[in-house]
Design a protein around this motif. Sequence first.
Motif, PDB file in Angstrom:
ATOM      1  N   THR A   1       2.660   1.406   4.308  1.00 35.63           N
ATOM      2  CA  THR A   1       1.161   1.838   4.557  1.00 35.63           C
ATOM      3  C   THR A   1       1.408   0.542   5.195  1.00 35.63           C
TER       4      THR A   1
ATOM      5  N   ARG B 152      -0.485  -6.398   1.382  1.00 42.75           N
ATOM      6  CA  ARG B 152      -1.897  -6.943   0.877  1.00 42.75           C
ATOM      7  C   ARG B 152      -0.814  -8.724   0.007  1.00 42.75           C
TER       8      ARG B 152
ATOM      9  N   HIS C 185      -3.972   7.418   4.997  1.00 38.62           N
ATOM     10  CA  HIS C 185      -3.220   5.877   5.041  1.00 38.62           C
ATOM     11  C   HIS C 185      -1.744   6.745   5.302  1.00 38.62           C
TER      12      HIS C 185
ATOM     13  N   LEU D   9      -3.117  -3.368   6.845  1.00 36.27           N
ATOM     14  CA  LEU D   9      -2.896  -1.454   6.630  1.00 36.27           C
ATOM     15  C   LEU D   9      -3.816  -0.782   7.661  1.00 36.27           C
TER      16      LEU D   9
ATOM     17  N   PHE E  89       0.779  -1.066   0.159  1.00 44.17           N
ATOM     18  CA  PHE E  89      -0.099  -0.210  -0.073  1.00 44.17           C
ATOM     19  C   PHE E  89       0.203   0.846  -0.027  1.00 44.17           C
ATOM     20  N   HIS E  90       0.418   2.247  -0.971  1.00 43.99           N
ATOM     21  CA  HIS E  90       1.277   3.403  -1.245  1.00 43.99           C
ATOM     22  C   HIS E  90       0.849   4.572  -0.194  1.00 43.99           C
TER      23      HIS E  90
ATOM     24  N   SER F  30      -5.315  -8.675   4.037  1.00 45.05           N
ATOM     25  CA  SER F  30      -4.241  -7.551   3.945  1.00 45.05           C
ATOM     26  C   SER F  30      -4.293  -6.483   4.947  1.00 45.05           C
TER      27      SER F  30
END
Length: 522
Positions: free
Chosen positions: A153, A156, A111, A174, A105-106, A172
């Motif tokens: 961040t 998955r 986030h 997050l 995750f970007h 996932s």
Amino acid sequence: MPYPRSRNPSLDRVLRLGLSRTMLGVSCALSLAGCTSVDAQRRVEVTFESVSEIAFELSQEAYREPRPQPEALKQLSYDDYFKIGFKHDSYLWRSEGLPFGLGFFHPGFLHSDRVKIREFTPTHEQNVPFSSSFFHYGDPAVEESLPSGLDFTGFRLSSSVGNEGEYREVASFLGASYFRGTGYDQTYGTSARGVAIDSGMASAEEFPRFTEFWLGKPLANSRDLRMFALLEGPSVTGAFEFVIRPGPETTMDVRARFFMREEVESFGVAPLTSMFWRGENRPAFEIDYRPEVHDSDGLVVLERGSMPVWRALDLDDQTRLSYFQVSQFEGFGLMQRDRDFESYQDMEALYHRRASVWVEAKGDWGPGFVKLIELPTRDEFQDNIVAYWEPAVLPEKGASLEFEYTLHWSSVAAPRDYPPARVVATRIGESHSYPGTHILVVDFAGGPDGVGEPSLVAAMEGPSAIVDKQVVWNPYARTWRATLRVNSVKPTDLPVEMRCQLMFEDGSSSEIWAYQWTLADL
């Protein structure tokens, strides 16, 4: 646990992990195919004990706020953030034909928690640093303006185990210590967390974070994936081990060890978080074509040697707390029992396919209680249901605790070895034939064949009383319908706690239906 500590934290960490002085190049067997930004490998053995030692060392130090992600990324709008996507051909391990794939995750929008991600084998580990090459950017200006020093961040996990080579996302991780799982035939719904600190209390809730992950590189014939996580917060640190087994039912074996930095008002183990906006028992606030909107419709609490309790979820205009005392805790779960599309009519959210989550305790957790928190909400976009187990005696500062459990993510209505007669619907309404009373209708499906009409046992605590009760066979739904007519209450009255159960002639019984009711519910 008395972990030794050296005077040099950096050196101590190297010694803990068994790091050799020889740094190995990325050409070794641990190479990440297709990834050009991978740190050099280190000869290291990653274990639950090594991560626990890091957590213990951190618990002896003052908490430090994490370094924030750049403000420009946090200012991205919802639309701008979701223009950033992970490249499907960039999943780690997939290009090697391995049965698991790892995506990331970007940072941006909501986030912003930094996490360090490492891959390990039985003898080595290496860091997987952030790289924009993993992502495609809908707006080139965003990529061009990215500063250095970014971190992922979260991640998955997809798998092809038992799925004829087709990869499906199964988990996932997050945000704070949140994570989710799903079986191959379900969609994401209820979330889990590493720990819940001061949830539902007058003081501000604390959200410890997973700050580092170690993911074991799978083999070609792996059926599961092992990973470790480091947890850190102002009041607690912890080490986690996960063994994830994907399939139609995805399971996660969890081992968690906590070290208390400070005393807390509430300590929640194996917490689950979900959403309930409306169901059969909750009329719509507005005009909506969807009859029901929820990720879960009930809480199950199971104590060893006792009948399970089904607590139908509900929504009020104020926070509601419910406690279920258990001395020999076996498990609890937030379940999505209603699997009929007709109940939801939502072709986008697919609520009828949301995964149920069952927490199966391992070993003796000691006396405690399951706590249910129902928060008010005006839409379906905020999780408002929290459930967890809490020990009867809260841990003191400096204490360590350890728990093991298995999370089951599936479409089943109840855990294994469960009574066949279970609640499928709860409805409430005013009794127009008997002014001053309300009627609660509870439908039970299942039960033994070839026996007569069951008897109904019911009890109530609070400012009301049961006026009449009966149970009849509903030939249209093929369920036993229990009806309770009760005295109405005032909006200012305290909540009414209600329970009922079917008793069959062969000596068997249904699960126990439980409910918390106030007039403000209607």
